[in-house]
Design an enzyme around this catalytic site. Sequence first.
Site, PDB file in Angstrom:
ATOM      1  N   HIS A  80       0.846  -1.196   0.000  1.00 12.59           N
ATOM      2  CA  HIS A  80       0.000   0.000   0.000  1.00 12.59           C
ATOM      3  C   HIS A  80       0.879   1.243   0.000  1.00 12.59           C
ATOM      4  O   HIS A  80       2.110   1.145   0.028  1.00 12.59           O
ATOM      5  CB  HIS A  80      -0.967   0.000   1.188  1.00 12.59           C
ATOM      6  CG  HIS A  80      -0.325   0.109   2.533  1.00 12.59           C
ATOM      7  ND1 HIS A  80       0.343  -0.933   3.135  1.00 12.59           N
ATOM      8  CD2 HIS A  80      -0.252   1.134   3.423  1.00 12.59           C
ATOM      9  CE1 HIS A  80       0.798  -0.564   4.328  1.00 12.59           C
ATOM     10  NE2 HIS A  80       0.449   0.695   4.521  1.00 12.59           N
ATOM     11  N   ASP A 205       0.090  -8.312  11.138  1.00 11.48           N
ATOM     12  CA  ASP A 205       0.237  -6.977  11.718  1.00 11.48           C
ATOM     13  C   ASP A 205       0.017  -7.020  13.232  1.00 11.48           C
ATOM     14  O   ASP A 205      -1.051  -7.411  13.707  1.00 11.48           O
ATOM     15  CB  ASP A 205      -0.803  -6.077  11.035  1.00 11.48           C
ATOM     16  CG  ASP A 205      -0.810  -4.639  11.518  1.00 11.48           C
ATOM     17  OD1 ASP A 205      -0.051  -4.308  12.444  1.00 11.48           O
ATOM     18  OD2 ASP A 205      -1.588  -3.856  10.941  1.00 11.48           O
ATOM     19  N   HIS A 377      -5.113  -0.013  12.218  1.00 11.90           N
ATOM     20  CA  HIS A 377      -4.637  -1.362  12.539  1.00 11.90           C
ATOM     21  C   HIS A 377      -5.619  -2.071  13.463  1.00 11.90           C
ATOM     22  O   HIS A 377      -6.200  -1.460  14.365  1.00 11.90           O
ATOM     23  CB  HIS A 377      -3.265  -1.296  13.199  1.00 11.90           C
ATOM     24  CG  HIS A 377      -2.231  -0.600  12.358  1.00 11.90           C
ATOM     25  ND1 HIS A 377      -1.429  -1.269  11.467  1.00 11.90           N
ATOM     26  CD2 HIS A 377      -1.902   0.712  12.245  1.00 11.90           C
ATOM     27  CE1 HIS A 377      -0.636  -0.407  10.852  1.00 11.90           C
ATOM     28  NE2 HIS A 377      -0.905   0.810  11.306  1.00 11.90           N
ATOM     29  N   ASP A 452      20.402  12.339   5.366  1.00  9.83           N
ATOM     30  CA  ASP A 452      20.658  13.651   5.965  1.00  9.83           C
ATOM     31  C   ASP A 452      21.022  14.597   4.843  1.00  9.83           C
ATOM     32  O   ASP A 452      22.116  14.531   4.280  1.00  9.83           O
ATOM     33  CB  ASP A 452      21.799  13.532   6.975  1.00  9.83           C
ATOM     34  CG  ASP A 452      22.046  14.833   7.739  1.00  9.83           C
ATOM     35  OD1 ASP A 452      21.391  15.834   7.426  1.00  9.83           O
ATOM     36  OD2 ASP A 452      22.896  14.839   8.647  1.00  9.83           O
TER      37      ASP A 452
END
Length: 555
Positions: A80, A205, A377, A452
């Site tokens: 996703h 999950d 979730h 960075d």
Amino acid sequence: MNKQDNAQAGPAGHLEVIPLGGMGEIGKNMFAYRYDDEIMVVDGGLAFPDSLQPGVDLIIPRIDYLQQNAALIQGWVLTHGHEDHIGGLPYILPRLPRVPTYGAKLTLGLVREKLNEYGVGEADTDLREVTAGTTVRIGKHFVVEFVRMTHSIPDNFGYILHTPVGQVVHTGDFKLDEHPTDGQPSDLARLERAGDSGVLLLISDSTNAERPGTTTSEAEVARNMEALIAQCRGRVFVSTFASQVHRLQNIVQIAERLGRRVVIEGRSMVKYAQIAEQLGYMQFKEPLLASEDIGDLQDSQVLFLCTGSQGQPMSVLSRLALGTHAKIALRRGDSVVLSSNPIPGNEEAVNLVVNKLYEIGVDVYYPPTYRIHASGHGSQDELLQVLQLTRPKYFLPWHGEPRHQINHARIAQTIPQPPQRTLVAKNGDVVRLMENEFRVTGTVPAGAVYVDGLGVGDIGDDIMLERLGMSQEGVLVVTALLHPTPHVDLVSRGFVKSNRELDGQIRKVALDALEAGLRDKKRPEDLRDDLYGSVRRFVRKATGRNPVLIPLLVD
């Protein structure tokens, strides 16, 4: 042969499941599956830095293992379009071979936008659109069937991976929302059929494994949001995750029903809304406005959708709270709605914004007092339902910190037919899977790569420690001139306020060490060490502090 060497040698007749990110953490999700001489990769996400990683923009998974075995990669699967699953791809894909990459329409739309932003062209990728129920073959050994799973973004997939050793079910991120905004609930019937035919391994999950019951439906969030906004009389500012496309659509529809025009502010919010509209995932009766387009609209006719739900320093909401926004200023009578919960690590930033909003005098609404947010979730009952449907022989809790994984493992033991074995794995573990084998047999390089500025991976944990030291104790630079006459200068930043007496004492200690070394005709590196040691001991004793000390010798 050590464990890592053994892992590199390649499997023979068994599947290797290798988490490269997202295991024991939330963020930078990435998996590799290997069978014989073929590798299939899943996702390539990022994570955001915490307060112990100053200066870092993004964190992506290490891909040493994939680079070392680049010729074996046959394909890529994207579950996703959230940043923790696709956000690392602009840094990862250019460093690996061009292979077929499968994802849903919205997912690929977001990936294309992200790749274009970083100068990665279509010719450098092979993006292939799939829908729920699509089956694709990747190499000789992997067949992937995409399964619709409800989440907080449209076009979210789990998948069933058919391999020579058996079926692997990976839920992807999910919750079992019975009333999703798009009317497409999770395909539980397909999971049940997989369970009936035999699931060798379930990867599921674990994010909400500590939360009892079920996760709130997005439909309930929409009802609560409408009731709240309906009572607001002035301007309304709503902040949520830009990727919450379902919620953005609901808020737009609420605004339309309540006679408010929607103004959208914030780069990521604009980007997600534009892509979702172009691909048909959002519809508007009237075009969204920018702040300069408000014209003569009354306060009660306006609703702002803006970024900043996590207290990001440069977001729209943060600038509004601090009074630094170039075009808009908050005032009494305005209402601010935070349709989100702070991500772990962002609590302080969010609290700062909320307090500043209160100081301005606006009305502020946020969870848990107002039920205007729902996780994407599943909670314990939903995790239990997936376990009961799939009835796996082996179980790998994923997408969570160790406490989430372990609690998910405990849930698995409560079903009538619990898994024969559950592993709580870490990033880099090589998990060997066969009909009668499920264990960690080695490791591959895994961990964090810091982004960075323009640098990718050019700073490591040692630099992080130095930055932390500078941020906590300050910096003291001691410059010693050797000739013609020994002399010492000091420059400090973030150490202590200018103190003539202390500066003089430090100079004397440094000069004494310098002159003693010169009398003994010491080498420059030994002079530097003496200078460093003497000054550090004195500073610790005199101030109780330990600044980053940089000695410089000028001949």
